[in-house]
Each structure stands twice: as structure tokens, then as C-alpha cells.
Design an enzyme around this catalytic site. Structure first.
Site, PDB file in Angstrom:
ATOM      1  N   HIS A   1      -2.016  -3.328  -6.534  1.00 44.09           N
ATOM      2  CA  HIS A   1      -2.622  -2.960  -5.261  1.00 44.09           C
ATOM      3  C   HIS A   1      -4.120  -3.217  -5.283  1.00 44.09           C
ATOM      4  O   HIS A   1      -4.892  -2.484  -5.900  1.00 44.09           O
ATOM      5  CB  HIS A   1      -2.338  -1.481  -4.951  1.00 44.09           C
ATOM      6  CG  HIS A   1      -2.844  -1.041  -3.615  1.00 44.09           C
ATOM      7  ND1 HIS A   1      -3.734  -0.016  -3.456  1.00 44.09           N
ATOM      8  CD2 HIS A   1      -2.592  -1.516  -2.381  1.00 44.09           C
ATOM      9  CE1 HIS A   1      -4.006   0.125  -2.170  1.00 44.09           C
ATOM     10  NE2 HIS A   1      -3.325  -0.770  -1.497  1.00 44.09           N
TER      11      HIS A   1
ATOM     12  N   SER B   1       0.832  -1.207   0.000  1.00 42.65           N
ATOM     13  CA  SER B   1       0.000   0.000   0.000  1.00 42.65           C
ATOM     14  C   SER B   1       0.861   1.249   0.000  1.00 42.65           C
ATOM     15  O   SER B   1       0.469   2.274  -0.559  1.00 42.65           O
ATOM     16  CB  SER B   1      -0.874   0.046   1.250  1.00 42.65           C
ATOM     17  OG  SER B   1      -1.748  -1.029   1.297  1.00 42.65           O
TER      18      SER B   1
HETATM   19  N1  LIG Z   1      -5.238  -4.638   4.915  1.00 53.54           N
HETATM   20  C1  LIG Z   1      -5.493  -3.772   3.945  1.00 53.54           C
HETATM   21  O1  LIG Z   1      -6.478  -3.017   3.987  1.00 53.54           O
HETATM   22  C2  LIG Z   1      -4.584  -3.699   2.747  1.00 53.54           C
HETATM   23  C3  LIG Z   1      -5.110  -3.187   1.541  1.00 53.54           C
HETATM   24  C4  LIG Z   1      -4.303  -3.175   0.408  1.00 53.54           C
HETATM   25  C5  LIG Z   1      -2.989  -3.612   0.512  1.00 53.54           C
HETATM   26  N2  LIG Z   1      -2.500  -4.087   1.697  1.00 53.54           N
HETATM   27  C6  LIG Z   1      -1.107  -4.607   1.731  1.00 53.54           C
HETATM   28  O2  LIG Z   1      -1.159  -6.015   1.665  1.00 53.54           O
HETATM   29  C7  LIG Z   1      -0.063  -6.573   2.385  1.00 53.54           C
HETATM   30  C8  LIG Z   1      -0.572  -7.546   3.420  1.00 53.54           C
HETATM   31  O3  LIG Z   1      -1.465  -6.909   4.294  1.00 53.54           O
HETATM   32  P1  LIG Z   1      -2.499  -7.730   5.190  1.00 53.54           P
HETATM   33  O4  LIG Z   1      -3.396  -6.732   5.800  1.00 53.54           O
HETATM   34  O5  LIG Z   1      -3.080  -8.841   4.430  1.00 53.54           O
HETATM   35  O6  LIG Z   1      -1.500  -8.312   6.320  1.00 53.54           O
HETATM   36  P2  LIG Z   1      -1.721  -9.528   7.331  1.00 53.54           P
HETATM   37  O7  LIG Z   1      -0.898  -9.224   8.525  1.00 53.54           O
HETATM   38  O8  LIG Z   1      -3.176  -9.810   7.499  1.00 53.54           O
HETATM   39  O9  LIG Z   1      -1.079 -10.785   6.569  1.00 53.54           O
HETATM   40  C9  LIG Z   1       0.281 -10.938   6.274  1.00 53.54           C
HETATM   41  C10 LIG Z   1       0.577 -12.427   6.164  1.00 53.54           C
HETATM   42  O10 LIG Z   1       1.878 -12.574   5.628  1.00 53.54           O
HETATM   43  C11 LIG Z   1       2.508 -13.665   6.284  1.00 53.54           C
HETATM   44  N3  LIG Z   1       3.939 -13.499   6.136  1.00 53.54           N
HETATM   45  C12 LIG Z   1       4.735 -12.595   6.723  1.00 53.54           C
HETATM   46  N4  LIG Z   1       5.997 -12.739   6.306  1.00 53.54           N
HETATM   47  C13 LIG Z   1       6.000 -13.735   5.404  1.00 53.54           C
HETATM   48  C14 LIG Z   1       7.006 -14.342   4.596  1.00 53.54           C
HETATM   49  N5  LIG Z   1       8.268 -13.901   4.636  1.00 53.54           N
HETATM   50  N6  LIG Z   1       6.640 -15.333   3.785  1.00 53.54           N
HETATM   51  C15 LIG Z   1       5.377 -15.773   3.727  1.00 53.54           C
HETATM   52  N7  LIG Z   1       4.384 -15.244   4.470  1.00 53.54           N
HETATM   53  C16 LIG Z   1       4.697 -14.238   5.287  1.00 53.54           C
HETATM   54  C17 LIG Z   1       2.010 -13.581   7.707  1.00 53.54           C
HETATM   55  O11 LIG Z   1       2.141 -14.819   8.379  1.00 53.54           O
HETATM   56  C18 LIG Z   1       0.552 -13.158   7.498  1.00 53.54           C
HETATM   57  O12 LIG Z   1      -0.292 -14.283   7.435  1.00 53.54           O
HETATM   58  C19 LIG Z   1       0.716  -5.397   2.947  1.00 53.54           C
HETATM   59  O13 LIG Z   1       1.755  -5.073   2.076  1.00 53.54           O
HETATM   60  C20 LIG Z   1      -0.331  -4.289   2.970  1.00 53.54           C
HETATM   61  O14 LIG Z   1       0.238  -3.013   2.886  1.00 53.54           O
HETATM   62  C21 LIG Z   1      -3.285  -4.153   2.806  1.00 53.54           C
END
Ligand SMILES: NC(=O)c1ccc[n+]([C@@H]2O[C@H](COP(=O)([O-])OP(=O)(O)OC[C@H]3O[C@@H](n4cnc5c(N)ncnc54)[C@H](O)[C@@H]3O)[C@@H](O)[C@H]2O)c1
Lengths: 291, 216
Positions: free
Chosen positions: A141, A120
Site C-alpha cells: 500500500h 486501501s
Molecule cells: N487514490 C489514493 O489516494 C489511493 C492511495 C492508496 C491506494 N489506493 C488504491 O489504489 C488503487 C487505484 O486507485 P487510483 O486512485 O489510482 O484509481 P484510478 O481510478 O485513478 O485508476 C484506476 C485505473 O485502473 C484502470 N483499470 C481499471 N480496471 C482495470 C483492469 N481490469 N485492468 C487494467 N486496468 C484497469 C482504470 O482504467 C484506471 O486508469 C485502488 O485499489 C485504491 O484503493 C488509492
């Protein structure tokens, strides 16, 4: 040009689980990888629940769901990505974590495989620089919840080849999504506009211009928005808003991106929003008070 | 509630047949002063008339304090300001921004609300600040959209699509400004910039160009 058949999703959290649903639903063989086995199990359960509802709502048939779930596999072995034509990462929002992931999977993946990032707030070019294939790297994204929202902001990094971008663009459309093209610029389009707008709304409350309910009513009535900015902030959570605002401010130094002091005070007071029962409004169950 | 309407010049947001204007009686406990010269009409009222009723003054971009005077943060009486929000050339919205001061009488606020709501309008109360609620929020956003378009962040169509699909907005910023008038955005943003010196309000280049073309 190799057609994309198999999709890898790295990270099985909120976003990864949603992106995997989108890919599998569109007919791609989809492999979800996470280092945390519990995250994989949790996502599987939520995914099954999601598709059960799709059947209930007659959006999909039982047979279709069986096919989709059969195409969707989970693993803690990054080696499985050897089969993938594209890998989209949705791991923690941390440049180091993302670089570690790509360092691990780049030797495993075939040369034609495209890497995508769902970041993001980080720079696509900077993530790509540590991926081992910055010419075959693209920002993708998705919006929350990915399984329902069609929009994908797609950005090429400075070294991304136009061919890669076009392949990723076509793949995005093949998943049934609506891609838009944006520069690799902090916050892309959505967060670049949304975060300062929401901060401005918080500043109106902070400086006593108007109360949250008056601001939300005004915006909905005058502009036809479905939700006012303070209702939206309560839904997102002020802690999440602060994280994104801090990242955007760090990247832009735009004062409107900086979260107003009130945000930190509300977080300290436990008023995180809907999930805490109170934010700009008070909540009891799903009903909202003070509107 | 019975109210009287005084028309003082052309109103930007109320036609003569709008229920608020048409519903006015010969006299009433609330006096609504409508039109471009509403503030001046208020200032011409005799003191006895000013005390007798709740007075509602239609505002332009100016603050209510310009008409009532201010007193070290203790100002406020039975006089309120209001503006029905209208974006440029678009039809006026149903929103009335009702402007109060720190010591405005609560009974006057309730009476004002009732008058507007019975005419089918929705009311948001706000303090006496330049730009009130909507303009303070949307003008920096519209400026940013125009600047980012210039900087090639994305095409106009992709900017609009993103905000519609991503946030459920009924319209994207570029198409909205095209529909309602870029030059009008210039006027409002420039007035706010002059009032606040905040660069977020400084009209974006595209708005300035539209304004210059309209004047040439
Ligand atoms: N939550 C939102 O609203 C949103 C919206 C758009 C984009 N994003 C982006 O999406 C990405 C993930 O966000 P999220 O909210 O899903 O996070 P989250 O914390 O819900 O999930 C992240 C997952 O990644 C796993 N993980 C961490 N390191 C890892 C690795 N090295 N290898 C494999 N798995 C690994 C963790 O175990 C976890 O299950 C981020 O970059 C965030 O900026 C989030």
C-alpha cells in the site's frame, strides 16, 4: 531466489502512474498496463512533466530522465506481463475487478512472479484468493502521491509465504521506499487510524464543539502537525473520505469509522473540499479563507 | 490591555515567570484566575467583583458550567474558562483552549483572546464540553494505537514510522505516549470515559498497567 528486474504495474490512474515512476526511477524496467488507452496517454504526459520538474530542480539529469523514460513502457496488452518478476495492481477498488485482472494475468506470468496489491480497504487474503497464486501475493500500500511519499505498508495474506514477503520487502527497499510490516487488517495502519480521527474532527464541528479553524489551529499548535484534520479533509475531498470511511466501517463495524451525517450533507450541498472551491473552508484560487 | 492575575494554587501549565502571569497588573478590565483552585477562587468572589470585569478561570478537566452554573442552554456572561494544553510530562504547549458558553459576551471573548495572544499564546475557542478539542480527538487515537499494538497489527516502531512518514506527524503515537507518560494518558482518558461513557475513551490496557505500576 530470482532477482527482480522487470516490474509490471496494472492500472495507470493516480496511484499506478506514481508507482510506475518509483519503479522506473529506481532502475527497474517497468511496464504499465491499463485497459483504457487514454489513461495510459494521460499518465505518460504527467510522468514526462514530473521528470521535467525533477531536472529543473536538479534532482535528476537529462540523461537520467532519458534512461528512465526509456525503461518505462505502456501497453493495453496484458500479455506483456510475461516479462515481469513482480506485478503491482492499482486498478479500481473493487474485489471483482481485481480478481478479473489476476485471472487474466496469472496464466501469462511466470511461476516466480510475485503479485502485489495497492488496495486501501480490501483484504489482501481475499484478493489473493482469486489470484491463482495466493502464496506469492503481498499487500503493497503506497501513499498518495506515490512518486513523492516513501512509505509502503506491506502485508502478507494468510497464505503468503515468508519467502515471498521477504523478496517483496527487499524489492520495496530497492525501489528506494520505506516498507513497514502490518497485518492484513482493514485499513492497515494509516487508514485505520486516520479515518476515525478525521471523523472525530468532523463530529466536533457537527456537534458545535468548535469551528474548523479553531480545531485545525489547536491540533497544529498543540501537536505540531503540519495540517489540521479539516484542512486535510478539504484537500482529500469529502467524497473520497466517504468512500474510504464506508469501506472501513463495513469491514470493522467500529462506530468511529462511520462517516458522520454532516459528510453526506456537505457532499449533497456541493461542498466537497478544495476541488469544489468550498468544504470546511472557502477557497479562491489556491488561497484559503476562514482560517 | 491591562489585566490582573489572581493565583489560586499551583498551576499545571503556568509558572510564575510565564509572560501571562508576569504581565499582570494590580487591577484591570480582565481578571485571570490561575491555579488548581481557580474555580473555587472565582466562586468566592463577591457578586460586584464578578460583574466588574471579564473573568477568565483556569480549568482542569471540569466544565466551566461547574463554576458558573447553567441555565437551559442560555448560560453565558463575561466569564470564560481556559486551559493551556499540556500532554503529560511534556512541556506545556502554546495552545490555549478558550471555553465559552452559548451566551458568552463577544466583547469578553475578544478581550480574552487579546490577553492570551499578547502573552505569546495561540487561542482556539471551543464550547463547554468535556475534553474540549485536543483531548476529545487524541485520546481515542492513543487508545486505538495501544490496543492495536497489543493485537499485533504492527511493531511499535512500524506503527510510529507509518504515522510519521504517511501523515507527516512529528512523532508516532507509541513514542509520544512513552515520552509524555502512559499513566497520564490513563488519567485523562479515564476522566473523559467517566464524563461521556463513550468506550473510545476507556483507557487501553497498556495505559491501565502503567497507572497500576505507578500506584503500586
Ligand atoms: N487514490 C489514493 O489516494 C489511493 C492511495 C492508496 C491506494 N489506493 C488504491 O489504489 C488503487 C487505484 O486507485 P487510483 O486512485 O489510482 O484509481 P484510478 O481510478 O485513478 O485508476 C484506476 C485505473 O485502473 C484502470 N483499470 C481499471 N480496471 C482495470 C483492469 N481490469 N485492468 C487494467 N486496468 C484497469 C482504470 O482504467 C484506471 O486508469 C485502488 O485499489 C485504491 O484503493 C488509492
Amino acid at each position: 531466489m530470482t532477482t527482480i528486474k522487470t516490474v509490471g504495474v496494472a492500472g495507470s490512474g493516480t496511484m499506478g502512474a506514481g508507482i510506475a515512476i518509483v519503479a522506473a526511477r529506481a532502475g527497474f524496467k517497468t511496464i504499465v498496463y491499463d485497459t483504457n488507452i487514454e489513461a495510459l496517454a494521460r499518465a505518460r504526459k504527467q510522468t514526462e512533466g514530473f521528470f521535467a520538474k525533477s531536472v529543473e530542480r536538479k534532482k535528476l539529469t537529462g540523461d537520467e530522465v532519458e534512461r528512465i523514460l526509456g525503461d518505462l513502457s505502456a501497453t493495453t496488452d496484458a500479455g506483456q506481463f510475461a516479462q515481469c518478476d513482480v506485478v503491482i495492481e492499482a486498478v479500481y477498488e473493487d474485489l471483482k475487478v481485481k480478481h478479473e485482472l489476476f485471472r487474466r494475468i496469472d496464466p501469462v506470468c511466470r511461476p516466480h512472479t510475485i503479485f502485489g496489491s495497492n488496495t486501501s480497504t480490501l483484504s489482501i487474503t481475499e484478493i489473493a484468493a482469486g489470484s491463482g497464486r495466493d502464496d506469492r501475493f503481498v499487500g503493497m500500500h503506497f501513499c498518495l502521491p506515490a512518486q513523492l511519499m516513501k512509505l509502503v505498508e506491506m502485508s502478507p495474506g494468510l497464505n503468503t509465504s515468508e519467502e515471498t514477503f521477504q523478496r517483496a520487502w527487499e524489492f520495496c527497499k530497492a525501489m528506494g521506499q520505506v516498507p513497514v510490516r502490518t497485518k492484513d487488517s482493514p485499513g492497515f495502519i494509516l487508514n485505520y487510524f486516520l479515518i476515525p480521527f478525521n471523523n472525530d474532527a468532523i463530529r466536533l464541528v457537527e456537534s458545535g464543539v468548535a469551528a474548523p479553524a479553531d480545531i485545525d489551529r489547536a491540533i497544529k499548535t498543540a501537536l505540531g502537525y503540519a495540517m489540521g484534520p479539516l484542512e486535510l479533509l478539504d484537500l482529500v475531498g469529502l467524497d473520497t473520505h466517504l468512500l474510504v470511511a464506508e469501506a472501513l466501517y463495513a469491514a470493522t463495524h467500529d462506530s468511529r469509522a462511520a462517516a458522520p451525517a454532516l459528510v453526506k450533507r456537505m457532499i449533497a450541498a456541493g461542498k466537497l473540499g478544495r476541488k469544489a472551491g468550498e468544504g470546511f473552508y472557502k477557497y479562491e484560487g489556491s488561497a484559503m479563507f476562514g482560517g | 490591555m491591562e489585566y490582573q492575575v489572581i493565583c489560586a494554587g499551583e498551576s499545571r501549565s503556568f509558572s510564575r515567570d510565564h509572560p501571562l502571569v508576569a504581565g499582570g497588573k494590580d487591577s484591570g478590565q480582565v481578571v485571570v484566575i490561575i491555579g488548581a483552585d481557580a474555580g473555587a477562587a472565582f466562586r468566592r468572589l463577591r457578586d460586584t467583583d464578578r460583574m466588574a470585569a471579564v473573568l477568565l478561570i483556569e480549568l482542569g478537566t471540569e466544565c466551566l458550567g461547574v463554576h458558573t452554573g447553567e441555565a437551559r442552554g442560555e448560560e453565558g456572561s463575561n466569564v470564560l474558562g481556559f486551559a493551556r494544553f499540556r500532554l503529560g510530562d511534556a512541556a506545556p504547549s502554546d495552545l490555549v483552549e478558550l471555553v465559552r458558553q452559548p451566551r458568552t459576551a463577544e466583547a469578553a471573548l475578544s478581550a480574552a483572546r487579546l490577553v492570551f495572544e499578547s502573552a505569546g499564546l495561540k487561542v482556539s475557542t471551543c464550547g463547554d464540553f468535556a475534553g474540549r478539542i485536543i483531548d476529545r480527538l487524541v485520546r481515542p487515537y492513543y487508545n486505538a494505537a495501544l490496543r492495536r499494538l497489543d493485537e499485533g497489527l504492527a511493531s511499535a516502531q512500524d506503527l510510529d514510522t507509518t504515522l510519521k512518514l504517511g501523515l507527516g506527524y512529528p512523532e508516532g503515537p507509541i513514542e509520544l505516549l512513552e515520552r509524555t507518560g502512559l499513566a497520564h494518558h490513563y488519567d485523562v482518558a479515564q476522566a473523559l470515559f467517566e464524563a461521556s461513557s463513550d468506550p473510545a475513551y476507556a483507557p487501553a490496557r497498556r495505559a491501565r498497567v502503567a497507572k497500576q505500576r505507578r500506584e503500586s
